[in-house]
Design a protein around this motif. Structure first.
Motif, PDB file in Angstrom:
ATOM      1  N   VAL A 290       0.867  -1.188   0.000  1.00 45.53           N
ATOM      2  CA  VAL A 290       0.000   0.000   0.000  1.00 45.53           C
ATOM      3  C   VAL A 290       0.906   1.242   0.000  1.00 45.53           C
ATOM      4  O   VAL A 290       1.041   1.917   1.019  1.00 45.53           O
ATOM      5  N   PRO A 291       1.527   1.560  -1.135  1.00 49.59           N
ATOM      6  CA  PRO A 291       2.515   2.644  -1.151  1.00 49.59           C
ATOM      7  C   PRO A 291       1.947   3.989  -0.708  1.00 49.59           C
ATOM      8  O   PRO A 291       2.679   4.838  -0.211  1.00 49.59           O
ATOM      9  N   GLU A 292       0.619   4.165  -0.843  1.00 53.09           N
ATOM     10  CA  GLU A 292       0.046   5.478  -0.532  1.00 53.09           C
ATOM     11  C   GLU A 292      -0.340   5.603   0.947  1.00 53.09           C
ATOM     12  O   GLU A 292      -0.895   6.622   1.364  1.00 53.09           O
ATOM     13  N   ALA A 293      -0.037   4.604   1.761  1.00 50.92           N
ATOM     14  CA  ALA A 293      -0.449   4.609   3.174  1.00 50.92           C
ATOM     15  C   ALA A 293       0.143   5.805   3.929  1.00 50.92           C
ATOM     16  O   ALA A 293       1.254   6.251   3.630  1.00 50.92           O
ATOM     17  N   SER A 294      -0.593   6.294   4.903  1.00 49.16           N
ATOM     18  CA  SER A 294      -0.110   7.423   5.698  1.00 49.16           C
ATOM     19  C   SER A 294       0.909   6.935   6.718  1.00 49.16           C
ATOM     20  O   SER A 294       0.961   5.749   7.050  1.00 49.16           O
ATOM     21  N   ASP A 295       1.715   7.881   7.230  1.00 48.63           N
ATOM     22  CA  ASP A 295       2.707   7.515   8.240  1.00 48.63           C
ATOM     23  C   ASP A 295       2.030   6.908   9.463  1.00 48.63           C
ATOM     24  O   ASP A 295       2.540   5.962  10.065  1.00 48.63           O
ATOM     25  N   ALA A 296       0.866   7.490   9.815  1.00 48.36           N
ATOM     26  CA  ALA A 296       0.160   7.001  11.000  1.00 48.36           C
ATOM     27  C   ALA A 296      -0.236   5.539  10.817  1.00 48.36           C
ATOM     28  O   ALA A 296      -0.095   4.722  11.741  1.00 48.36           O
ATOM     29  N   ALA A 297      -0.710   5.198   9.616  1.00 51.15           N
ATOM     30  CA  ALA A 297      -1.135   3.821   9.361  1.00 51.15           C
ATOM     31  C   ALA A 297       0.055   2.868   9.408  1.00 51.15           C
ATOM     32  O   ALA A 297      -0.039   1.759   9.949  1.00 51.15           O
ATOM     33  N   VAL A 298       1.181   3.314   8.841  1.00 51.18           N
ATOM     34  CA  VAL A 298       2.380   2.481   8.857  1.00 51.18           C
ATOM     35  C   VAL A 298       2.801   2.219  10.299  1.00 51.18           C
ATOM     36  O   VAL A 298       3.110   1.087  10.689  1.00 51.18           O
ATOM     37  N   GLU A 299       2.784   3.282  11.102  1.00 49.32           N
ATOM     38  CA  GLU A 299       3.177   3.150  12.501  1.00 49.32           C
ATOM     39  C   GLU A 299       2.242   2.211  13.266  1.00 49.32           C
ATOM     40  O   GLU A 299       2.686   1.379  14.053  1.00 49.32           O
ATOM     41  N   GLU A 300       0.962   2.369  12.996  1.00 49.11           N
ATOM     42  CA  GLU A 300      -0.044   1.534  13.662  1.00 49.11           C
ATOM     43  C   GLU A 300       0.204   0.052  13.379  1.00 49.11           C
ATOM     44  O   GLU A 300       0.179  -0.788  14.277  1.00 49.11           O
ATOM     45  N   ALA A 301       0.477  -0.249  12.093  1.00 47.83           N
ATOM     46  CA  ALA A 301       0.757  -1.638  11.724  1.00 47.83           C
ATOM     47  C   ALA A 301       2.024  -2.122  12.422  1.00 47.83           C
ATOM     48  O   ALA A 301       2.089  -3.257  12.919  1.00 47.83           O
ATOM     49  N   ALA A 302       3.040  -1.255  12.477  1.00 49.25           N
ATOM     50  CA  ALA A 302       4.304  -1.628  13.116  1.00 49.25           C
ATOM     51  C   ALA A 302       4.093  -1.858  14.611  1.00 49.25           C
ATOM     52  O   ALA A 302       4.688  -2.749  15.207  1.00 49.25           O
ATOM     53  N   ARG A 303       3.231  -1.035  15.217  1.00 52.66           N
ATOM     54  CA  ARG A 303       2.953  -1.199  16.646  1.00 52.66           C
ATOM     55  C   ARG A 303       2.313  -2.561  16.915  1.00 52.66           C
ATOM     56  O   ARG A 303       2.734  -3.286  17.818  1.00 52.66           O
ATOM     57  N   THR A 304       1.306  -2.899  16.096  1.00 52.50           N
ATOM     58  CA  THR A 304       0.657  -4.197  16.285  1.00 52.50           C
ATOM     59  C   THR A 304       1.657  -5.329  16.124  1.00 52.50           C
ATOM     60  O   THR A 304       1.639  -6.310  16.863  1.00 52.50           O
ATOM     61  N   ALA A 305       2.559  -5.169  15.135  1.00 51.78           N
ATOM     62  CA  ALA A 305       3.544  -6.223  14.870  1.00 51.78           C
ATOM     63  C   ALA A 305       4.678  -6.212  15.893  1.00 51.78           C
ATOM     64  O   ALA A 305       5.626  -6.993  15.768  1.00 51.78           O
ATOM     65  N   GLN A 306       4.574  -5.307  16.881  1.00 52.19           N
ATOM     66  CA  GLN A 306       5.579  -5.240  17.959  1.00 52.19           C
ATOM     67  C   GLN A 306       6.976  -4.901  17.445  1.00 52.19           C
ATOM     68  O   GLN A 306       7.972  -5.388  17.955  1.00 52.19           O
ATOM     69  N   ILE A 307       7.025  -4.008  16.427  1.00 50.34           N
ATOM     70  CA  ILE A 307       8.334  -3.660  15.880  1.00 50.34           C
ATOM     71  C   ILE A 307       8.570  -2.149  15.920  1.00 50.34           C
ATOM     72  O   ILE A 307       9.671  -1.663  15.706  1.00 50.34           O
ATOM     73  N   HIS A 308       7.504  -1.393  16.277  1.00 47.06           N
ATOM     74  CA  HIS A 308       7.598   0.064  16.262  1.00 47.06           C
ATOM     75  C   HIS A 308       8.744   0.578  17.143  1.00 47.06           C
ATOM     76  O   HIS A 308       9.563   1.395  16.698  1.00 47.06           O
ATOM     77  N   GLY A 309       8.832   0.085  18.368  1.00 42.02           N
ATOM     78  CA  GLY A 309       9.861   0.536  19.309  1.00 42.02           C
ATOM     79  C   GLY A 309      11.261   0.329  18.762  1.00 42.02           C
ATOM     80  O   GLY A 309      12.109   1.232  18.807  1.00 42.02           O
ATOM     81  N   MET A 310      11.470  -0.817  18.190  1.00 39.79           N
ATOM     82  CA  MET A 310      12.789  -1.127  17.652  1.00 39.79           C
ATOM     83  C   MET A 310      13.146  -0.204  16.474  1.00 39.79           C
ATOM     84  O   MET A 310      14.275   0.262  16.350  1.00 39.79           O
ATOM     85  N   ILE A 311      12.143   0.080  15.636  1.00 38.58           N
ATOM     86  CA  ILE A 311      12.409   0.956  14.486  1.00 38.58           C
ATOM     87  C   ILE A 311      12.731   2.374  14.971  1.00 38.58           C
ATOM     88  O   ILE A 311      13.676   3.007  14.507  1.00 38.58           O
ATOM     89  N   GLU A 312      11.944   2.853  15.931  1.00 39.48           N
ATOM     90  CA  GLU A 312      12.165   4.191  16.489  1.00 39.48           C
ATOM     91  C   GLU A 312      13.575   4.333  17.040  1.00 39.48           C
ATOM     92  O   GLU A 312      14.185   5.399  16.970  1.00 39.48           O
ATOM     93  N   ALA A 313      14.100   3.249  17.588  1.00 40.98           N
ATOM     94  CA  ALA A 313      15.409   3.306  18.230  1.00 40.98           C
ATOM     95  C   ALA A 313      16.547   3.404  17.211  1.00 40.98           C
ATOM     96  O   ALA A 313      17.665   3.774  17.558  1.00 40.98           O
ATOM     97  N   LEU A 314      16.261   3.093  15.947  1.00 39.54           N
ATOM     98  CA  LEU A 314      17.309   3.205  14.930  1.00 39.54           C
ATOM     99  C   LEU A 314      17.595   4.679  14.649  1.00 39.54           C
ATOM    100  O   LEU A 314      16.683   5.501  14.710  1.00 39.54           O
ATOM    101  N   PRO A 315      18.855   5.041  14.352  1.00 38.12           N
ATOM    102  CA  PRO A 315      19.192   6.454  14.140  1.00 38.12           C
ATOM    103  C   PRO A 315      18.300   7.114  13.083  1.00 38.12           C
ATOM    104  O   PRO A 315      17.904   8.264  13.220  1.00 38.12           O
ATOM    105  N   GLU A 316      17.973   6.389  12.050  1.00 37.03           N
ATOM    106  CA  GLU A 316      17.164   6.999  10.990  1.00 37.03           C
ATOM    107  C   GLU A 316      15.719   6.507  11.003  1.00 37.03           C
ATOM    108  O   GLU A 316      14.972   6.761  10.059  1.00 37.03           O
ATOM    109  N   GLY A 317      15.350   5.800  12.035  1.00 40.53           N
ATOM    110  CA  GLY A 317      13.967   5.371  12.207  1.00 40.53           C
ATOM    111  C   GLY A 317      13.417   4.642  10.997  1.00 40.53           C
ATOM    112  O   GLY A 317      14.059   3.743  10.466  1.00 40.53           O
TER     113      GLY A 317
END
Ligand code: DGT
Ligand code: MG
Length: 572
Positions: free
Chosen positions: A432-459
């Protein structure tokens, strides 16, 4: 051959122009010896300088004309060849994209790559050479013989005997050449196959210290390629001595009987020179035949291989227009007596599978390795077609539904995770290339990967793949889950997708997943995961040996009981 060369049709104007220019060159070439004869007989022999100069100037003018025609011919021939190749490559690539996987099964990946590149190049070259020189050679042979007859038919008879003999000989070589060059193309395939397998398995090869074996395997395949290519070239080389011997013999005969005729007054010196000139031109044209044979044999082999892809694959988008493209499904899934095998006449990997998953339900699929769990999953987005039985989505046989409509509403996390080069965000938003940042984050949160991505220098902008960060198996798995969730699927297929997650993270993921209202099928080895599902489907050797709640299975299935005891201990 027919199908491949039909791709030349859109460029028939360019090809036609190139052909006419080639004919112009040919005409000049055929006229030269005639002019030469005229200069000798009417100019030099009569000591008439004006005639020599006039006809000499005509010869130079014609040569310039032929030169110009040649340059333009190259231009148009190149255009026709390159454009046809471009179209062929695209057509093949499109076919591969749209063909069902079952139909692509017989083609090795490396073979498809050779066909898309090397084989198309052969066709391109053939079209170019065909319009530039190949068609000229036979015409020059025929035209040269006719002109020689016109000049002096008695002397030209020697050519008329030799030339057909040589043509038959060359046709025989052609037949053999096609066969050998077919083998050569296949050898190229095999070399590519070894290279591909090696490059994708470098780490494993190092760990298992298999370098020597791999080098041996490569040298072996590469050697076969060399051997077959060499024998192909030997065959070509064989043609030259035969050709030169016969043609030179007939030139000698022309000179011998020519000098006798000149003395007896039956021929002029210029005529003899012209016929010898035609004979040399015919010789070089026949010499080009050897090259023609090579190019043509390769082209034929390549064309057949390209056609296998163009004609041998189907188009899975055709004939499945049941559901309109925008229709949403609600996720009622049912298998009715479904059996499946990957290839015809091989043992089925799934037999008589029947079950239902109502919308929003979660079903855990368990079974030992090789039981057919992944195969079962692949049938749902129509990656493969069941051999018998029916799979229904919302009561409609999925074979009658629009495959893209269906797939757009299925979230599939394959067992072997695959990330593409690009950023983490691009990987999650891949479907879904047109997805909003919020939607991407929401999916990442459910998948339990959001925290790890945030911790990367370039997120989320962090690059993955060869140029980017290396992610762990579990991290890739969760990105892959986020990718599937972002599509808001109506049916979610998780093929052992939580295998690399620790129990706590997995628990959090499964709880978060409950907010999604999709029918979920989850393959798992862990009974703790299976216990959270609405029901459990137990597979063994491709057969369904039980389906129901934990309590039901415990009471009815000995296999399930054994599995439960092995994971929770007998006292449980
Ligand atoms: P897993 O992932 O190790 O727990 O095993 P399952 O249950 O996912 O097994 P599955 O469905 O991958 O394989 C079932 C059988 O089908 C097994 O005998 C191997 C065979 N098979 C799997 N994929 C292919 C394929 O692409 N082509 C062919 N010809 N056979 C395949
Ligand atoms: Mg599997």
């Amino acid at each position: 051959m027919r199908t491949v060369f039909s791709y030349l049709l859109p460029y028939k104007v360019a090809a036609g122009v190139a052909f006419i220019l080639m004919l112009l060159e040919l005409a000049v070439e055929l006229l030269q010896p005639l002019l030469l004869a005229k200069i000798i007989d009417d100019g030099i022999m009569q000591e008439d300088l004006a005639t020599v100069l006039t006809w000499g100037a005509v010869m130079v003018g014609l040569s310039l004309l032929a030169f110009g025609a040649g340059v333009l011919n190259s231009f148009y021939a190149g255009h026709a060849g390159q454009s046809t190749g471009f179209d062929l490559r695209n057509a093949m690539f499109r076919k591969i994209q749209r063909s069902s996987l079952g139909n692509l099964q017989p083609f090795a990946t490396s073979s498809l790559m050779t066909r898309l590149t090397n084989d198309v190049t052969q066709i391109q070259n053939t079209i170019f050479m065909g319009l530039r020189i190949m068609a000229r050679a036979p015409l020059l042979v025929v035209g040269g013989s006719i002109m020689a007859l016109v000049v002096n038919w008695r002397l030209a008879l020697f050519l008329l005997i030799t030339v057909p003999l040589l043509v038959f000989f060359l046709l025989w070589v052609l037949k053999k050449g096609v066969h050998i060059f077919g083998k050569v193309q296949q050898n190229v395939d095999e070399v590519n196959h070894v290279v591909r397998e090696n490059l994708t398995g470098l780490r494993l090869i190092r760990v298992f210290v298999r370098e020597r074996f791999e080098i041996g395997r490569f040298v072996d395949k590469s050697g076969t390629l060399m051997k077959n290519t060499r024998s192909a070239f030997r065959l070509m080389e064989l043609t030259m001595p035969v050709l030169l011997f016969l043609m030179n013999a007939s030139i000698l005969a022309v000179l011998w009987f020519g000098s006798i005729s000149v003395q007896e007054g039956g021929a002029e010196i210029g005529e003899v020179v012209a016929i010898v000139n035609y004979a040399t031109r015919i010789t070089s044209a026949l010499g080009v035949f050897a090259m023609i044979i090579m190019v043509f044999s390769r082209a034929r082999a390549s064309a057949l291989r390209i056609e296998e892809v163009l004609l041998g694959t189907d188009d899975e988008l055709v004939g499945s227009q049941g559901l309109p493209a925008e229709k949403t499904i609600s996720g009622d899934l049912a298998f009715a007596d479904v059996s499946f095998s990957y290839e015809e006449k091989t043992a089925p990997v799934l037999e008589h599978i029947s079950f239902q998953a109502k919308r929003g339900e979660t079903i855990a699929v368990i079974g030992e390795t090789g039981a057919g769990k992944s195969s079962l999953f692949q049938l749902i987005p129509k990656l493969y077609t069941p051999t018998s039985g029916v799979i229904r989505m919302d009561g409609v046989n999925i074979q009658d539904t629009n495959v893209q409509t269906l797939r757009k509403q299925i979230g599939y996390v394959p067992q072997a995770v695959r990330l593409f080069s690009g950023t983490i965000r691009e990987n999650i938003a891949w479907g879904v290339p047109e997805a909003s940042d919020a939607a991407v984050e929401e999916a990442a949160r459910t998948a339990q990967i959001h925290g790890m991505i945030e911790a990367l220098p370039e997120g989320y902008a962090t690059l993955v793949g060869q140029q980017g960060v290396n992610l762990s198996g579990g991290q890739k798995q969760r990105i892959s889950i986020a990718r599937a969730l972002l599509r808001n699927p109506k049916v979610l297929l998780l093929d052992d997708s939580t295998s690399a997650l620790d129990t706590k993270t997995e628990g959090r993921f499964l709880s978060a997943l409950e907010t999604y209202s999709c029918t979920t099928l989850i393959v798992t080895q862990k009974l703790s995961t299976a216990l959270r599902a609405d029901s459990i489907l137990l597979l063994e050797h491709g057969k369904m040996v039980g389906m129901g709640s934990h309590e039901e299975l415990l009471a009815t299935s000995p296999l399930y009981k054994k599995l439960y005891e092995s994971q929770y201990g007998k006292e449980a």
